[in-house]
Design a protein around this motif. Sequence first.
Motif, PDB file in Angstrom:
ATOM      1  N   PRO A  60      -4.145  13.814   1.187  1.00 55.06           N
ATOM      2  CA  PRO A  60      -3.519  12.539   0.814  1.00 55.06           C
ATOM      3  C   PRO A  60      -2.287  12.246   1.670  1.00 55.06           C
ATOM      4  CG  PRO A  60      -3.016  14.235  -0.793  1.00 55.06           C
ATOM      5  CD  PRO A  60      -4.035  14.824   0.126  1.00 55.06           C
ATOM      6  N   CYS A  61      -2.013  10.948   1.848  1.00 46.23           N
ATOM      7  CA  CYS A  61      -0.818  10.495   2.577  1.00 46.23           C
ATOM      8  C   CYS A  61       0.331  10.337   1.592  1.00 46.23           C
ATOM      9  CB  CYS A  61      -1.118   9.164   3.280  1.00 46.23           C
ATOM     10  SG  CYS A  61       0.297   8.488   4.175  1.00 46.23           S
ATOM     11  N   ASP A  63       3.119   8.517   2.141  1.00 50.54           N
ATOM     12  CA  ASP A  63       3.997   7.394   2.465  1.00 50.54           C
ATOM     13  C   ASP A  63       4.474   6.656   1.226  1.00 50.54           C
ATOM     14  OD1 ASP A  63       3.733   7.989   5.092  1.00 50.54           O
ATOM     15  OD2 ASP A  63       2.223   6.452   5.535  1.00 50.54           O
ATOM     16  N   GLY A  64       3.638   6.595   0.176  1.00 55.04           N
ATOM     17  CA  GLY A  64       4.016   5.844  -1.018  1.00 55.04           C
ATOM     18  C   GLY A  64       4.589   6.691  -2.126  1.00 55.04           C
ATOM     19  N   VAL A  67       7.645   5.074  -3.881  1.00 49.72           N
ATOM     20  CA  VAL A  67       7.502   3.639  -4.089  1.00 49.72           C
ATOM     21  C   VAL A  67       8.351   3.143  -5.255  1.00 49.72           C
ATOM     22  CG1 VAL A  67       5.492   3.906  -5.589  1.00 49.72           C
ATOM     23  CG2 VAL A  67       5.812   1.775  -4.312  1.00 49.72           C
ATOM     24  N   ALA A 142      -7.598   2.297  -6.997  1.00 53.13           N
ATOM     25  CA  ALA A 142      -6.390   2.279  -6.163  1.00 53.13           C
ATOM     26  C   ALA A 142      -5.553   3.530  -6.381  1.00 53.13           C
ATOM     27  CB  ALA A 142      -5.564   1.023  -6.472  1.00 53.13           C
ATOM     28  N   TYR A 143      -5.515   4.025  -7.630  1.00 52.85           N
ATOM     29  CA  TYR A 143      -4.727   5.217  -7.920  1.00 52.85           C
ATOM     30  C   TYR A 143      -5.320   6.435  -7.237  1.00 52.85           C
ATOM     31  CZ  TYR A 143      -2.375   8.858 -10.624  1.00 52.85           C
ATOM     32  OH  TYR A 143      -1.647   9.956 -10.996  1.00 52.85           O
ATOM     33  N   LYS A 145      -6.940   6.478  -4.487  1.00 56.11           N
ATOM     34  CA  LYS A 145      -6.811   6.351  -3.037  1.00 56.11           C
ATOM     35  C   LYS A 145      -5.362   6.439  -2.570  1.00 56.11           C
ATOM     36  CE  LYS A 145      -8.191   3.362   0.801  1.00 56.11           C
ATOM     37  NZ  LYS A 145      -8.879   2.100   1.183  1.00 56.11           N
ATOM     38  N   HIS A 146      -4.443   5.804  -3.295  1.00 56.14           N
ATOM     39  CA  HIS A 146      -3.052   5.718  -2.827  1.00 56.14           C
ATOM     40  C   HIS A 146      -2.044   6.359  -3.774  1.00 56.14           C
ATOM     41  CE1 HIS A 146      -4.366   2.988   0.319  1.00 56.14           C
ATOM     42  NE2 HIS A 146      -4.971   2.229  -0.589  1.00 56.14           N
ATOM     43  N   GLY A 147      -2.486   6.892  -4.895  1.00 54.59           N
ATOM     44  CA  GLY A 147      -1.537   7.455  -5.837  1.00 54.59           C
ATOM     45  C   GLY A 147      -0.815   6.360  -6.591  1.00 54.59           C
ATOM     46  N   ALA A 149       1.528   4.527  -5.683  1.00 60.25           N
ATOM     47  CA  ALA A 149       1.807   3.348  -4.863  1.00 60.25           C
ATOM     48  C   ALA A 149       0.697   2.313  -4.997  1.00 60.25           C
ATOM     49  CB  ALA A 149       1.969   3.746  -3.401  1.00 60.25           C
ATOM     50  N   GLY A 150      -0.539   2.746  -5.309  1.00 57.42           N
ATOM     51  CA  GLY A 150      -1.625   1.804  -5.475  1.00 57.42           C
ATOM     52  C   GLY A 150      -1.509   0.974  -6.729  1.00 57.42           C
TER      53      GLY A 150
END
Length: 667
Positions: A60-61, A63-64, A67, A142-143, A145-147, A149-150
């Motif tokens: 996982p990235c 970046d978020g 957030v 979305a959660y 995929k982006h955690g 931040a999604g």
Amino acid sequence: MKSVRLFDFIQFDGVSWQVVAQDGAELALKNLSSGRIRRVPVAELLSDESYLPDSPAALPCLDGAAVLERLGPSAKARTEFLHRHVHELVYGTPPEATCSAVPRPEYDLANPLLRRVETKAAELATAGTPISARTLRRHVAAYRKHGIAGLADGRNIRPSTLTGWADPRVVALLEAEIAGQATTSTGSRSRAIIRVRALAEQQGLSVPSRSTLYRILARLEKSRHPFGNATTRRTQANRPDRTYGRQAPSRPGELVEIDSTPLDLMVLYPDGSTGRVDLTIALDVTTRTPLAAILRPVATKAVDAAVLLARAMTPLPMQPGWDAALSYSRSVLPQGMLPPDEEVRAAIAAKPVIVPESITVDRGKVYIGSTFTAACERLQISLTKAAPRTPTDKPHIERFFAGVNSGFTQYLAGYTGPNVVRRGTDPAAEARFSLAEVQALLEWWLVAIWQNRPHPGLRHPAMPKKDLTPNEAFAALAGVAPQIPVTLTRDDYIALLPLQWRSIHPYGINFGGLRYDCPALHEYRGVPSGLASPANGAWEIRYDPYRLQSIHVRDHHKGIWIEAEWTMARRLAGPFSLDILAAAKKALDKRSGNIPGADLLAEINRILTAPVGRVEVQAATRAHTTDPVVPAATDPTPAQVPGQDADPVIALARPHRRARRIDHLED
């Protein structure tokens, strides 16, 4: 994120490898071409830029991850609310639950996801916060995929542009209009909007409303001040379009800056008129020590830069004619403005002797002429030219000029202020000091006040919170980077003075209409020098344009300098300059048309002791009071010797009547 696993095929150090074994913190890599085994620490492999995994892990990235810290209170609360319920849908328990917590039956992971989503939608509707099952499924995707931040509303984290949806061509017209304000007279924003609208209509562009144009214009202005004061606008436009650099020389003399600026002061010219003067200074950046300073009534000449270099490398007591100049200044200035010789010489002795290694100058004719550049080359001083019209290449000396105006110039009668907005009614009428007097006071202020004043740019690593004085900074650096004190000899100093060619007549040397003679010239009277063009048989003459009581003749046969004194120098009130000589000749020309030697001497002495145009004012003042003249804007405190308890610069503020003492003249 980077990862490596056993038996992976990787690229490292430009070669293909396979991870064949792991021993603690090290990996064994097998070269696929040669079969050679290489042991590499895991940390070194993962941090190396040349490392490329064969099949990157789907990690996982992050970046978020932060957030929530970028959201406002309401958006943050909404995201946390969604996170709690979506986390329960995905993992069976809320995020605040412990690892041993048991999921509620309806959210047990054994149940299909769609059933859990429908249950959650019904629960939220009952609680008064309805969210459809379709929206919940989108949040779950979305959660995953982006955690977290999604789950945030994209409108709250999406960056906005300066110009919004405006046509880029219209924005380009606005940018060009702002850039064009740098050199034009200050106008209003409405003028800029009207010009942009006209240009856009000519090009057939769709123009936004006036309010939108004003809003875009306000965002594009930034810190350029296109509609402020013209001086501020030009200063802002002159900033370098790059990351600011910083010069940090570590030893005295490593970097010296030389520049000239008009001083914010009106002085008395030799012809009786008043005007401003140019200050040319050489400043050592490491210690903020001014190596030399020269004042001129007009624009600085090329020869002045060479004289400045000579004075920078020669202490004041070693300069020919300096003792006479100090005696003259003490005789004409009010008693107490200059201290006794012992105190002056002690302050001069405390000032460090610094040898320049590199000099930064601008591209003015003063510094790119052959006189100055040849002197720097001869002394093995590297010369750096600043970029055209870029004072930021010499920031330290520009700040020094401001310090001179705030600490010295503003206390003198005739101070003009930095601009017309801060200027008095008539600074020229308040002028009381001649150029020679201001030069003497400035030299004393530099060695006694400036050199002992703490500077915020001077700090020692061992005392990071203490501002050092220039003298203290030199002493601190002397132990780390000791410098060999080097000064010019008398002959070296003379060799940097301006040059002229003159013949030696039976009566001496005619220089500027004055006769100079010396017994050592007797054997060369009427004898050609034997030097070729441009001398054409004349002799090499060196002169100090600020101390013309004597000149120096080069005896190239013996390799020595012969000092020839003006035949009437013993009757002088003090040293005089080329400007004073020119003013005296001009005054005599207006009166008689001829210049007898005795009349010229009297005129020079009259200018030195009482400038034309101020004699009547001083005489009227003496008729009404015996006290020194003190204008309303000046502190009437009696003059103090700089360095005593009273503020030393206040002593310079008191206008004075000139002392007419010429006790040292000989009949």
